[in-house]
Design a protein around this motif. Sequence first.
Motif, PDB file in Angstrom:
ATOM      1  N   LEU A 197       0.832  -1.209   0.000  1.00  8.43           N
ATOM      2  CA  LEU A 197       0.000   0.000   0.000  1.00  8.43           C
ATOM      3  C   LEU A 197       0.863   1.255   0.000  1.00  8.43           C
ATOM      4  N   ILE A 200      -1.556   4.826  -2.511  1.00  6.95           N
ATOM      5  CA  ILE A 200      -2.981   4.868  -2.810  1.00  6.95           C
ATOM      6  C   ILE A 200      -3.581   6.179  -2.290  1.00  6.95           C
ATOM      7  N   LYS A 201      -4.457   6.763  -3.098  1.00  7.15           N
ATOM      8  CA  LYS A 201      -5.179   7.981  -2.723  1.00  7.15           C
ATOM      9  C   LYS A 201      -6.667   7.653  -2.683  1.00  7.15           C
ATOM     10  N   LEU A 206      -8.250   5.408   7.063  1.00  5.10           N
ATOM     11  CA  LEU A 206      -7.377   5.477   5.891  1.00  5.10           C
ATOM     12  C   LEU A 206      -6.002   6.028   6.261  1.00  5.10           C
ATOM     13  N   ILE A 256      -2.777   5.909   3.974  1.00  3.22           N
ATOM     14  CA  ILE A 256      -3.427   6.263   2.716  1.00  3.22           C
ATOM     15  C   ILE A 256      -3.826   7.735   2.730  1.00  3.22           C
ATOM     16  N   ASN A 289      -5.844  10.863   1.874  1.00 10.37           N
ATOM     17  CA  ASN A 289      -7.256  10.936   1.522  1.00 10.37           C
ATOM     18  C   ASN A 289      -7.809  12.337   1.684  1.00 10.37           C
ATOM     19  N   LEU A 314      -9.296  -2.730   0.219  1.00  3.80           N
ATOM     20  CA  LEU A 314      -7.950  -2.432  -0.299  1.00  3.80           C
ATOM     21  C   LEU A 314      -7.315  -3.652  -0.952  1.00  3.80           C
TER      22      LEU A 314
END
Length: 143
Positions: A19, A24-25, A43, A48, A50, A136
């Motif tokens: 990840l 990851i957005k 998140l 992540i 966000n 995810l």
Amino acid sequence: MHPSNRNTLVFFFFFFWVLKMNKIKALVVDDNMVNQTIHHRLLENLGIENQVVRNGKEAVDVHSSGKYFDLILMDMDMPIMNGIEATRRLRAMGIRCMIAGVTTRSLDQEKQEFMEAGLDDYQEKPLTKAKLVSILHKINHTT
């Protein structure tokens, strides 16, 4: 430590490393501030990046401005534009990222309508770390 626990621990370390490497957005789309905070922190705790918006129109607008996300966590019931309409519009715009519906609604007909709008996944609130990891995991297997 029991071998099965060690294997699980190794899996999670590897999973979170993947990840982090993939950066990851995510976009959180929910009108409830408590849910926004919970989803944002879940998140964030997984590393992540966000952004949070309050309704489906804002989700469509942020994509129209050129931003890209790997994951959208979409509530169903919101003012201005609900999650079903927002999902339909995002798909019509060519948005192909993972869209996961996250809602308190559990009637089969409502769930089906939301899924048919273009969802890739559906989770009932409350969203938990385990549910988020499940979503995810699907992203990493479809990209």
